[in-house]
Design a protein around this motif. Structure first.
Motif, PDB file in Angstrom:
ATOM      1  N   LEU A  50       0.827  -1.208   0.000  1.00  0.00           N
ATOM      2  CA  LEU A  50       0.000   0.000   0.000  1.00  0.00           C
ATOM      3  C   LEU A  50       0.858   1.255   0.000  1.00  0.00           C
ATOM      4  CD1 LEU A  50      -2.707  -1.155   2.557  1.00  0.00           C
ATOM      5  CD2 LEU A  50      -3.126  -0.606   0.150  1.00  0.00           C
ATOM      6  N   ILE A  51       2.098   1.154   0.450  1.00  0.00           N
ATOM      7  CA  ILE A  51       3.011   2.295   0.459  1.00  0.00           C
ATOM      8  C   ILE A  51       4.375   1.882  -0.077  1.00  0.00           C
ATOM      9  CG2 ILE A  51       1.873   3.348   2.459  1.00  0.00           C
ATOM     10  CD1 ILE A  51       4.469   2.455   4.067  1.00  0.00           C
ATOM     11  N   ALA A  52       5.134   2.879  -0.499  1.00  0.00           N
ATOM     12  CA  ALA A  52       6.552   2.719  -0.801  1.00  0.00           C
ATOM     13  C   ALA A  52       7.309   3.545   0.230  1.00  0.00           C
ATOM     14  CB  ALA A  52       6.858   3.208  -2.208  1.00  0.00           C
ATOM     15  N   TRP A  53       8.232   2.904   0.923  1.00  0.00           N
ATOM     16  CA  TRP A  53       8.967   3.546   2.013  1.00  0.00           C
ATOM     17  C   TRP A  53      10.444   3.564   1.658  1.00  0.00           C
ATOM     18  CZ3 TRP A  53       9.682   0.944   7.477  1.00  0.00           C
ATOM     19  CH2 TRP A  53      10.342   1.836   8.338  1.00  0.00           C
ATOM     20  N   ASP A  54      10.965   4.753   1.411  1.00  0.00           N
ATOM     21  CA  ASP A  54      12.382   4.913   1.084  1.00  0.00           C
ATOM     22  C   ASP A  54      13.117   5.345   2.353  1.00  0.00           C
ATOM     23  OD1 ASP A  54      14.916   5.689   0.205  1.00  0.00           O
ATOM     24  OD2 ASP A  54      14.156   6.374  -1.735  1.00  0.00           O
ATOM     25  N   GLN A  55      13.706   4.382   3.033  1.00  0.00           N
ATOM     26  CA  GLN A  55      14.343   4.677   4.308  1.00  0.00           C
ATOM     27  C   GLN A  55      15.607   5.506   4.146  1.00  0.00           C
ATOM     28  OE1 GLN A  55      13.646   0.311   5.381  1.00  0.00           O
ATOM     29  NE2 GLN A  55      13.812   1.228   7.401  1.00  0.00           N
ATOM     30  N   LYS A 106      15.930   8.001   2.053  1.00  0.00           N
ATOM     31  CA  LYS A 106      15.469   9.385   1.917  1.00  0.00           C
ATOM     32  C   LYS A 106      14.499   9.792   3.026  1.00  0.00           C
ATOM     33  CE  LYS A 106      15.888   9.453  -3.138  1.00  0.00           C
ATOM     34  NZ  LYS A 106      15.157   9.645  -4.415  1.00  0.00           N
ATOM     35  N   GLU A 107      14.104   8.796   3.856  1.00  0.00           N
ATOM     36  CA  GLU A 107      13.167   9.022   4.959  1.00  0.00           C
ATOM     37  C   GLU A 107      11.833   9.565   4.459  1.00  0.00           C
ATOM     38  OE1 GLU A 107      15.108  11.491   7.851  1.00  0.00           O
ATOM     39  OE2 GLU A 107      16.570   9.945   8.396  1.00  0.00           O
ATOM     40  N   THR A 108      11.362   9.001   3.351  1.00  0.00           N
ATOM     41  CA  THR A 108      10.081   9.425   2.773  1.00  0.00           C
ATOM     42  C   THR A 108       9.148   8.234   2.594  1.00  0.00           C
ATOM     43  OG1 THR A 108      10.925   9.182   0.514  1.00  0.00           O
ATOM     44  CG2 THR A 108      11.107  11.366   1.538  1.00  0.00           C
ATOM     45  N   VAL A 109       7.859   8.533   2.597  1.00  0.00           N
ATOM     46  CA  VAL A 109       6.815   7.526   2.415  1.00  0.00           C
ATOM     47  C   VAL A 109       5.811   8.060   1.407  1.00  0.00           C
ATOM     48  CG1 VAL A 109       5.069   6.100   3.548  1.00  0.00           C
ATOM     49  CG2 VAL A 109       7.076   6.870   4.848  1.00  0.00           C
ATOM     50  N   GLU A 110       5.383   7.204   0.485  1.00  0.00           N
ATOM     51  CA  GLU A 110       4.370   7.614  -0.480  1.00  0.00           C
ATOM     52  C   GLU A 110       3.457   6.439  -0.819  1.00  0.00           C
ATOM     53  OE1 GLU A 110       5.998   8.687  -4.305  1.00  0.00           O
ATOM     54  OE2 GLU A 110       7.733   7.397  -3.956  1.00  0.00           O
ATOM     55  N   THR A 111       2.316   6.752  -1.379  1.00  0.00           N
ATOM     56  CA  THR A 111       1.384   5.708  -1.784  1.00  0.00           C
ATOM     57  C   THR A 111       1.886   5.029  -3.052  1.00  0.00           C
ATOM     58  OG1 THR A 111       0.090   7.355  -2.999  1.00  0.00           O
ATOM     59  CG2 THR A 111      -0.645   6.799  -0.767  1.00  0.00           C
ATOM     60  N   THR A 112       1.364   3.834  -3.308  1.00  0.00           N
ATOM     61  CA  THR A 112       1.682   3.092  -4.516  1.00  0.00           C
ATOM     62  C   THR A 112       0.492   3.154  -5.469  1.00  0.00           C
ATOM     63  OG1 THR A 112       0.781   1.032  -3.647  1.00  0.00           O
ATOM     64  CG2 THR A 112       3.101   1.519  -3.142  1.00  0.00           C
ATOM     65  N   ASN A 113       0.559   2.364  -6.531  1.00  0.00           N
ATOM     66  CA  ASN A 113      -0.581   2.270  -7.463  1.00  0.00           C
ATOM     67  C   ASN A 113      -1.496   1.103  -7.099  1.00  0.00           C
ATOM     68  OD1 ASN A 113       1.075   0.162  -8.151  1.00  0.00           O
ATOM     69  ND2 ASN A 113       1.093   0.586 -10.361  1.00  0.00           N
ATOM     70  N   HIS A 114      -1.488   0.706  -5.831  1.00  0.00           N
ATOM     71  CA  HIS A 114      -2.339  -0.378  -5.341  1.00  0.00           C
ATOM     72  C   HIS A 114      -3.801  -0.081  -5.685  1.00  0.00           C
ATOM     73  CE1 HIS A 114      -4.220  -3.243  -2.656  1.00  0.00           C
ATOM     74  NE2 HIS A 114      -3.048  -3.643  -2.217  1.00  0.00           N
ATOM     75  N   PRO A 115      -4.531  -1.054  -6.267  1.00  0.00           N
ATOM     76  CA  PRO A 115      -5.928  -0.812  -6.672  1.00  0.00           C
ATOM     77  C   PRO A 115      -6.828  -0.308  -5.547  1.00  0.00           C
ATOM     78  CG  PRO A 115      -5.135  -2.873  -7.593  1.00  0.00           C
ATOM     79  CD  PRO A 115      -4.066  -2.398  -6.655  1.00  0.00           C
ATOM     80  N   ALA A 116      -6.578  -0.731  -4.316  1.00  0.00           N
ATOM     81  CA  ALA A 116      -7.431  -0.296  -3.208  1.00  0.00           C
ATOM     82  C   ALA A 116      -7.419   1.211  -3.042  1.00  0.00           C
ATOM     83  CB  ALA A 116      -6.976  -0.965  -1.909  1.00  0.00           C
ATOM     84  N   LEU A 117      -6.292   1.827  -3.337  1.00  0.00           N
ATOM     85  CA  LEU A 117      -6.126   3.252  -3.069  1.00  0.00           C
ATOM     86  C   LEU A 117      -6.884   4.131  -4.052  1.00  0.00           C
ATOM     87  CD1 LEU A 117      -2.333   3.232  -2.145  1.00  0.00           C
ATOM     88  CD2 LEU A 117      -4.303   3.160  -0.607  1.00  0.00           C
ATOM     89  N   THR A 118      -7.368   3.551  -5.142  1.00  0.00           N
ATOM     90  CA  THR A 118      -8.183   4.315  -6.085  1.00  0.00           C
ATOM     91  C   THR A 118      -9.665   3.957  -5.971  1.00  0.00           C
ATOM     92  OG1 THR A 118      -7.799   2.664  -7.826  1.00  0.00           O
ATOM     93  CG2 THR A 118      -6.277   4.539  -7.720  1.00  0.00           C
ATOM     94  N   ASP A 119      -9.992   3.078  -5.029  1.00  0.00           N
ATOM     95  CA  ASP A 119     -11.388   2.693  -4.819  1.00  0.00           C
ATOM     96  C   ASP A 119     -12.000   3.631  -3.773  1.00  0.00           C
ATOM     97  OD1 ASP A 119     -13.801   1.405  -3.883  1.00  0.00           O
ATOM     98  OD2 ASP A 119     -13.084  -0.407  -4.872  1.00  0.00           O
ATOM     99  N   PRO A 120     -13.013   4.424  -4.137  1.00  0.00           N
ATOM    100  CA  PRO A 120     -13.585   5.388  -3.192  1.00  0.00           C
ATOM    101  C   PRO A 120     -14.160   4.743  -1.935  1.00  0.00           C
ATOM    102  CG  PRO A 120     -14.968   5.181  -5.156  1.00  0.00           C
ATOM    103  CD  PRO A 120     -13.688   4.471  -5.453  1.00  0.00           C
TER     104      PRO A 120
END
Length: 241
Positions: free
Chosen positions: A81-86, A88-102
């Protein structure tokens, strides 16, 4: 036969639902859907501020940071559900289908007591199907009838094999019914082997998000879950967990 990926998805925990059985993880995803990427520090600050607004006896910033790094971010990353770049200490969402489902987003925003429990209740397909059938019928149903219905929905064959029905019945009796009873989502009489749905306001709120009133709840919910995510199957995964 369906592909192994699809078969595994239907016969195991739903990782996307399992991942959001924690209020903090729901808050993290909701924040990232608003702004992504965020730094680890920004997420800690967001959680600390949110907890302070919600509770006078809120966790310390240090405790929130430990949970974030050791539990919440690893869980969300493992579910893709997320991409975590340790580095760079950043976190972002992925293109996981759940995240585009309202509907998934609406569940993240729900503020109801017992939401963690309700989501755990529906995170496994045997429990999910049992709950939706019991809710629709408004009457006690035998374990064997539920097992047959569950096997029917899980198998691609018109008539499920007897071995599959027996496997589901045993799993319901020893694993899933006890869990649902502990969650106070059903009652189960082990002597008569009949289960009944226990009205639950929070679970009803989840159901209202998932399906339209004029559609079968089981079919609607199955469609919702199939659209939520892709799983990464492990051959021989135990269905009873």
């Amino acid at each position: 036969m369906t592909s192994w990926k699809g078969e595994n998805f239907l016969r195991s925990h739903n990782p996307a639902i399992e991942a959001i059985t924690s209020e903090e993880r729901r808050m993290i995803l909701d924040a990232l859907l608003t702004q992504s990427p965020l730094t680890e520090g920004a997420l800690v600050e967001f959680l600390a501020t949110s907890e302070k607004e919600r509770e006078s006896d809120s966790p310390t910033r240090e405790a929130l940071q430990i949970d974030l790094f050791h539990t919440n971010l690893p869980t969300l990353k493992a579910t893709d559900l997320i991409a975590w770049d340790q580095s760079k200490e950043t976190v972002e969402t992925t293109n996981h289908p759940a995240l585009t489902d309202p509907r998934f987003s609406k569940i993240l925003k729900l503020d109801s007591d017992g939401l963690n429990t309700a989501l755990r209740g529906i995170s496994h397909e045997y429990r999910r199907i049992a709950l939706t059938i019991l809710r629709d019928k408004h009457e006690p149903i035998s374990r064997d009838t539920l097992a047959r219905e569950i096997a029917q929905r899980c198998e691609t064959q018109t008539v499920p094999e007897t071995a599959m029905i027996e496997e589901v019945a045993i799993s319901l009796h020893h694993t899933h019914f006890p869990k649902l009873c502990e969650m106070n989502l059903i009652t189960y009489d082990a002597d008569t082997e009949r289960a009944s749905y226990t009205a639950n306001q929070t679970l009803e709120e989840v159901f209202k998000i998932i399906y339209d009133p004029d559609q079968s709840i089981v079919d609607k919910y199955e469609g919702f879950l199939r659209g939520l995510q892709e799983t990464y199957p492990q051959p021989g995964q135990d269905r009873r967990t």
